[in-house]
Write a protein that holds these residues in place. Structure first.
Motif, short mmCIF file in Angstrom:
data_model
loop_
_atom_site.label_atom_id
_atom_site.label_comp_id
_atom_site.label_asym_id
_atom_site.label_seq_id
_atom_site.Cartn_x
_atom_site.Cartn_y
_atom_site.Cartn_z
N ASP A 167 61.23 23.86 24.50
CA ASP A 167 60.27 24.11 23.43
C ASP A 167 58.90 24.39 24.03
O ASP A 167 58.40 23.63 24.88
N GLY A 168 58.28 25.46 23.59
CA GLY A 168 56.97 25.84 24.12
C GLY A 168 57.03 26.46 25.49
O GLY A 168 55.99 26.65 26.13
N GLY A 169 58.21 26.78 25.98
CA GLY A 169 58.36 27.37 27.30
C GLY A 169 57.89 28.81 27.35
O GLY A 169 57.70 29.45 26.32
N GLY A 170 57.71 29.31 28.55
CA GLY A 170 57.21 30.67 28.73
C GLY A 170 55.82 30.66 29.32
O GLY A 170 55.18 29.61 29.40
N PRO A 171 55.33 31.81 29.75
CA PRO A 171 54.01 31.85 30.40
C PRO A 171 52.92 31.34 29.48
O PRO A 171 52.91 31.62 28.28
N MET A 172 51.96 30.60 30.06
CA MET A 172 50.91 29.97 29.27
C MET A 172 49.59 30.01 30.05
O MET A 172 49.56 29.71 31.23
N LYS A 173 48.53 30.40 29.37
CA LYS A 173 47.21 30.36 30.00
C LYS A 173 46.63 28.97 29.91
O LYS A 173 47.08 28.13 29.12
N CYS A 174 45.62 28.71 30.71
CA CYS A 174 44.91 27.43 30.65
C CYS A 174 44.01 27.39 29.41
O CYS A 174 43.66 28.43 28.85
N GLY A 175 43.61 26.18 29.04
CA GLY A 175 42.82 26.01 27.82
C GLY A 175 41.37 26.42 27.96
O GLY A 175 40.66 26.55 26.95
N VAL A 176 40.89 26.61 29.18
CA VAL A 176 39.56 27.17 29.42
C VAL A 176 39.72 28.33 30.40
O VAL A 176 40.71 28.39 31.14
N PRO A 177 38.76 29.26 30.45
CA PRO A 177 38.90 30.46 31.31
C PRO A 177 38.66 30.12 32.78
O PRO A 177 37.61 30.38 33.36
N VAL A 178 39.68 29.56 33.40
CA VAL A 178 39.52 28.99 34.73
C VAL A 178 39.26 30.04 35.81
O VAL A 178 38.60 29.75 36.81
N ALA A 179 39.78 31.26 35.65
CA ALA A 179 39.51 32.30 36.65
C ALA A 179 38.03 32.64 36.66
O ALA A 179 37.41 32.81 37.73
N ASP A 180 37.43 32.75 35.49
CA ASP A 180 35.99 32.98 35.39
C ASP A 180 35.21 31.82 36.00
O ASP A 180 34.26 32.01 36.78
N LEU A 181 35.57 30.60 35.62
CA LEU A 181 34.82 29.44 36.07
C LEU A 181 34.90 29.26 37.57
O LEU A 181 33.90 28.97 38.24
N MET A 182 36.10 29.42 38.12
CA MET A 182 36.25 29.27 39.57
C MET A 182 35.56 30.40 40.32
O MET A 182 35.03 30.20 41.41
N THR A 183 35.54 31.60 39.75
CA THR A 183 34.79 32.69 40.38
C THR A 183 33.31 32.35 40.39
O THR A 183 32.61 32.64 41.38
N GLY A 184 32.82 31.74 39.31
CA GLY A 184 31.44 31.29 39.29
C GLY A 184 31.16 30.28 40.39
O GLY A 184 30.11 30.32 41.05
N MET A 185 32.10 29.36 40.61
CA MET A 185 31.91 28.34 41.64
C MET A 185 31.94 28.97 43.04
O MET A 185 31.09 28.68 43.89
N TYR A 186 32.94 29.83 43.30
CA TYR A 186 33.00 30.49 44.60
C TYR A 186 31.76 31.37 44.83
O TYR A 186 31.23 31.44 45.95
N SER A 187 31.32 32.06 43.79
CA SER A 187 30.14 32.92 43.93
C SER A 187 28.91 32.10 44.26
O SER A 187 28.08 32.50 45.10
N THR A 188 28.77 30.96 43.62
CA THR A 188 27.62 30.09 43.90
C THR A 188 27.63 29.63 45.35
O THR A 188 26.60 29.68 46.04
N THR A 189 28.79 29.19 45.85
CA THR A 189 28.83 28.74 47.23
C THR A 189 28.57 29.89 48.20
O THR A 189 27.92 29.70 49.24
N ALA A 190 29.05 31.09 47.86
CA ALA A 190 28.79 32.25 48.72
C ALA A 190 27.30 32.57 48.77
O ALA A 190 26.75 32.88 49.84
N ILE A 191 26.65 32.50 47.62
CA ILE A 191 25.21 32.77 47.57
C ILE A 191 24.44 31.73 48.38
O ILE A 191 23.51 32.06 49.15
N LEU A 192 24.80 30.47 48.24
CA LEU A 192 24.13 29.42 49.00
C LEU A 192 24.34 29.61 50.50
O LEU A 192 23.42 29.39 51.30
N ALA A 193 25.57 30.01 50.89
CA ALA A 193 25.83 30.27 52.30
C ALA A 193 24.98 31.44 52.81
O ALA A 193 24.44 31.39 53.92
#
Length: 407
Positions: A167-193
């Protein structure tokens, strides 16, 4: 103490989430962030509602909750960069900027004369971060990229949710836009570096960030499992591919999480649940055996946890040193006394006359501080201030530019 990025100026030419999440973090760390937006409409997410923040001034275009989540601490400047005058404004601001963040389609900034080559010729110390769905190179570079698409293409949805056939099987996205958020985190660390590298070289540089690259990067143990074993990772619901028992378990009045991370914790779990048979089972002594016998183990534990209440399980297992937690709703999580004690809920006064409730920055510095200087801005709220103070414009020049739609 001020924020550790005090004195750093950021031109934010981004919208939606990955870019604004990056620049919000930089603002929290003390940078002066100028958010450049389209006159009249601004960042697309201003209209991504309901819900909207209703003020006391009857504004016709209130900010959406989505926009509020990613844009505190910034000054909003409206500029039409499709016009020569608009481009001149941004180029002039770039002369004294340290960082530019943009997430336009590949090639758009070059057409506007706001690309890295142009701005670095004006200011060789500038650090320029481009965020796109697929990066500046490769066969997909011209495709638009949205978080949902990236979660699918990057393999995340194939390992999220219940197994196929359940029940409820099949592909499922996360409840928040994690690809966007993690890109924001990686981008921040890259800028600081890059800022740190500039301290030695005196030169800026270009940063090419791709949502798909980031999604692939943080597949973490799941990608490593595949690379080492050749076996395709599958969705396991709330179970863990490398640990057992490590999932939700039913209590008599709801669900809890039990997350056993080592053999000692498993023995403590068995003792707390009076499960001597499981503790002594030779097939369950090691984690590898528990993975192999996962279904039998989980079924036995479920029979035991169903006899107890959530409160009993949480209290007893915590006392036994077993990692355990409730399955909270968002309101329950935000009401948690520990979350509140850590300062994770804040509010900032908005120009519409109300306080904006926000989630705080999780970083805790020992000497520096997080700077919550201003609420997410109204569209163009600081246009006059920036043009006057930074570029020396007169009031008449600002009125004329506003009348022609340049700002």
């Amino acid at each position: 103490m001020s924020g550790p990025l005090k004195g750093i100026r950021v031109l934010d030419l981004s919208r939606i989430l990955a870019g604004p999440w990056t620049t919000q973090l930089l603002a929290d760390f003390g940078a002066d962030v100028i958010k450049v937006e389209r006159p009249g409409t601004g960042d697309d997410t201003r209209g991504w509602g309901p819900p909207f923040l209703e003020g006391n001034d009857g504004a016709q275009n209130p900010e959406s909750a989505y926009f509020l989540a990613a844009n505190r601490g910034k000054r909003s400047l409206t500029v039409d960069i499709s016009t020569p005058q608009g481009r001149d404004i941004v180029q002039s601001l770039a002369r004294s900027a340290d960082v530019v963040v943009e997430n336009y389609k590949t090639g758009d900034m070059a057409r506007y004369g706001l690309d890295y080559a142009t701005l670095s010729a004006i200011n060789p110390r500038i650090i320029y971060c481009s965020i796109t769905g697929f990066g500046q190179t490769g066969p997909y570079r011209n495709r638009p990229g949205y978080d949902f698409v990236i979660q699918a293409m990057g393999g995340l949805m194939s390992i999220t949710g219940n197994p196929s056939g359940e029940d409820g099987g099949g592909p499922m996205k996360c409840g928040v836009p994690v690809a966007d958020l993690m890109t924001g985190m990686y981008s921040t660390t890259a800028i600081l570096a890059a800022l740190n590298e500039r301290n030695g070289s005196g030169m800026g540089q270009y940063i090419d960030m791709s949502l798909l690259d980031v999604q692939i990067a943080w597949l973490a143990n799941q990608a490593s499992n595949y690379l080492v074993s050749g076996a395709t990772p599958r969705a396991l619901g709330n179970a863990h591919p490398n640990l057992a028992p490590y999932q939700t378990f039913p209590a008599s009045d709801g669900d809890i999480i039990i997350a056993v991370g080592n053999d000692r914790q498993f023995q403590a779990l068995c003792a707390a649940l009076d499960a001597q048979d499981l503790a002594a089972d030779p097939d369950l002594q090691k984690n590898s055996g528990r993975i192999e016998n996962r279904h039998r183990l989980v079924a036995a534990l479920q029979r035991l946890t169903r006899r107890r209440t959530k409160d009993w399980l949480l209290e007893t297992l915590t006392a036994a040193g077993v990692p355990v937690g409730p399955v909270n709703s968002i309101p329950e999580a935000l009401r948690d006394e520990h979350v509140r004690s850590r300062g994770m809920l804040i509010s900032l006064p908005h120009t519409n006359g109300v306080d904006v409730p926000l989630i705080g920055n999780p970083v805790k510095f020992s000497r520096s501080r997080i700077e919550y200087r201003r609420a997410p801005p109204r569209l163009g709220e600081h246009t006059g201030q920036i043009l006057t103070q930074e570029l020396g414009w007169t009031d008449d020049e600002i009125r004329q530019a506003g009348a022609t739609g340049i700002v």
